[in-house]
Write an enzyme that holds these catalytic residues in place. Structure first.
Site, PDB file in Angstrom:
ATOM      1  N   ARG A  18     -54.080 -31.865   9.684  1.00 16.74           N
ATOM      2  CA  ARG A  18     -53.570 -30.799   8.816  1.00 16.74           C
ATOM      3  C   ARG A  18     -54.711 -30.040   8.168  1.00 16.74           C
ATOM      4  O   ARG A  18     -55.790 -30.596   7.943  1.00 16.74           O
ATOM      5  CB  ARG A  18     -52.608 -31.366   7.762  1.00 16.74           C
ATOM      6  CG  ARG A  18     -53.255 -32.145   6.687  1.00 16.74           C
ATOM      7  CD  ARG A  18     -52.835 -33.582   6.489  1.00 16.74           C
ATOM      8  NE  ARG A  18     -51.906 -34.217   7.351  1.00 16.74           N
ATOM      9  CZ  ARG A  18     -50.718 -34.682   6.929  1.00 16.74           C
ATOM     10  NH1 ARG A  18     -50.349 -34.560   5.688  1.00 16.74           N
ATOM     11  NH2 ARG A  18     -49.943 -35.304   7.768  1.00 16.74           N
ATOM     12  N   ASP A  28     -53.768 -30.656   2.360  1.00 12.57           N
ATOM     13  CA  ASP A  28     -52.660 -31.427   1.833  1.00 12.57           C
ATOM     14  C   ASP A  28     -52.920 -31.656   0.357  1.00 12.57           C
ATOM     15  O   ASP A  28     -54.036 -32.036  -0.014  1.00 12.57           O
ATOM     16  CB  ASP A  28     -52.653 -32.781   2.574  1.00 12.57           C
ATOM     17  CG  ASP A  28     -51.314 -33.446   2.555  1.00 12.57           C
ATOM     18  OD1 ASP A  28     -50.369 -32.861   3.069  1.00 12.57           O
ATOM     19  OD2 ASP A  28     -51.214 -34.557   2.010  1.00 12.57           O
ATOM     20  N   ASP A  73     -51.345 -33.790  -2.813  1.00 10.49           N
ATOM     21  CA  ASP A  73     -50.361 -34.804  -3.212  1.00 10.49           C
ATOM     22  C   ASP A  73     -50.476 -35.056  -4.704  1.00 10.49           C
ATOM     23  O   ASP A  73     -51.585 -35.282  -5.213  1.00 10.49           O
ATOM     24  CB  ASP A  73     -50.635 -36.139  -2.501  1.00 10.49           C
ATOM     25  CG  ASP A  73     -50.327 -36.091  -1.019  1.00 10.49           C
ATOM     26  OD1 ASP A  73     -49.369 -35.407  -0.632  1.00 10.49           O
ATOM     27  OD2 ASP A  73     -51.046 -36.753  -0.250  1.00 10.49           O
TER      28      ASP A  73
HETATM   29  O1  GSY Z   1     -51.584 -37.892   2.709  1.00 17.80           O
HETATM   30  C1  GSY Z   1     -52.683 -37.126   2.931  1.00 17.80           C
HETATM   31  C2  GSY Z   1     -52.876 -36.781   4.371  1.00 17.80           C
HETATM   32  N1  GSY Z   1     -53.498 -37.870   5.125  1.00 17.80           N
HETATM   33  C3  GSY Z   1     -54.779 -38.297   5.058  1.00 17.80           C
HETATM   34  C4  GSY Z   1     -55.891 -37.910   4.268  1.00 17.80           C
HETATM   35  O2  GSY Z   1     -55.850 -37.006   3.413  1.00 17.80           O
HETATM   36  N2  GSY Z   1     -57.049 -38.622   4.487  1.00 17.80           N
HETATM   37  C5  GSY Z   1     -57.137 -39.636   5.407  1.00 17.80           C
HETATM   38  N3  GSY Z   1     -58.296 -40.269   5.557  1.00 17.80           N
HETATM   39  N4  GSY Z   1     -56.089 -39.999   6.165  1.00 17.80           N
HETATM   40  C6  GSY Z   1     -54.920 -39.347   5.987  1.00 17.80           C
HETATM   41  N5  GSY Z   1     -53.757 -39.546   6.590  1.00 17.80           N
HETATM   42  C7  GSY Z   1     -52.903 -38.654   6.054  1.00 17.80           C
HETATM   43  S1  GSY Z   1     -51.237 -38.533   6.507  1.00 17.80           S
END
Ligand code: GSY
Length: 160
Positions: A92, A95, A97
């Site tokens: 993505r 993001d 959160d």
């Molecule tokens: O929830 C955030 C998106 N995300 C991430 C992230 O921001 N960093 C890492 N290292 N792994 C992730 N997997 C997701 S889904």
């Protein structure tokens, strides 16, 4: 005013520039003050592992918004940065959160606070611990939570 912590990250495009733009958009909101920003961390992908490493930070904000208005603004930032997310847990652009919002604990179809998976995620807890050493999350000290996470998959970036 409330204090909240947000996790920000991405692994598509110019990762640092996308994070900086997201922080600038937070700063642009008249009811948000960004009060602390962690270092940048290169982090191994969690969830779907066949993807590029992420760049992650955590920010602390003071805000007059309620949690739902904050969520809406975070979603607006993701849209504004033309977030691409091709598969769930996958790559993505950006993001945002909401991790914590004051001492609130709640769960509905839109929002769960504290963020349900935050305590298992080194990419969240290590930057969060850097800027908020005295938090207690779900009754547990952040120091205790963080020391059990695998630091080797989270590298602080010294020169970015
Ligand atoms: O929830 C955030 C998106 N995300 C991430 C992230 O921001 N960093 C890492 N290292 N792994 C992730 N997997 C997701 S889904």
């Amino acid at each position: 005013m409330s204090r909240a912590y947000l996790g920000i990250g991405g692994n598509i495009g110019n990762k640092k520039e996308n994070i900086q733009k997201a922080v600038d958009l937070l700063k642009n909101h008249p009811q948000i003050v960004v009060s602390a920003i962690s270092s940048y961390y290169e982090t191994a992908p969690v969830g779907y592992t066949y993807q590029d490493w992420f760049l992650n930070i955590v920010v602390e904000i003071e805000t007059a918004l309620d949690p739902y208005a904050l969520l809406e603004y975070c979603n607006d930032i993701e849209q504004n940065l033309k977030r691409e997310r091709l598969i769930r847990w996958g790559p993505r652009t950006i993001d945002l959160d909401i991790l914590l919002f004051d001492e609130f604990v709640f769960n509905d179809e839109k929002l769960t606070i504290p963020h349900p998976r935050m305590c298992e995620r080194a990419f969240v807890m290590i930057p969060l611990y850097e800027i908020a050493k005295n938090l207690v999350i779900n009754g547990k000290k952040i120091e205790e939570i963080t020391k059990n996470l695998k630091e080797k998959e989270v590298r602080k970036v010294e020169n970015i």
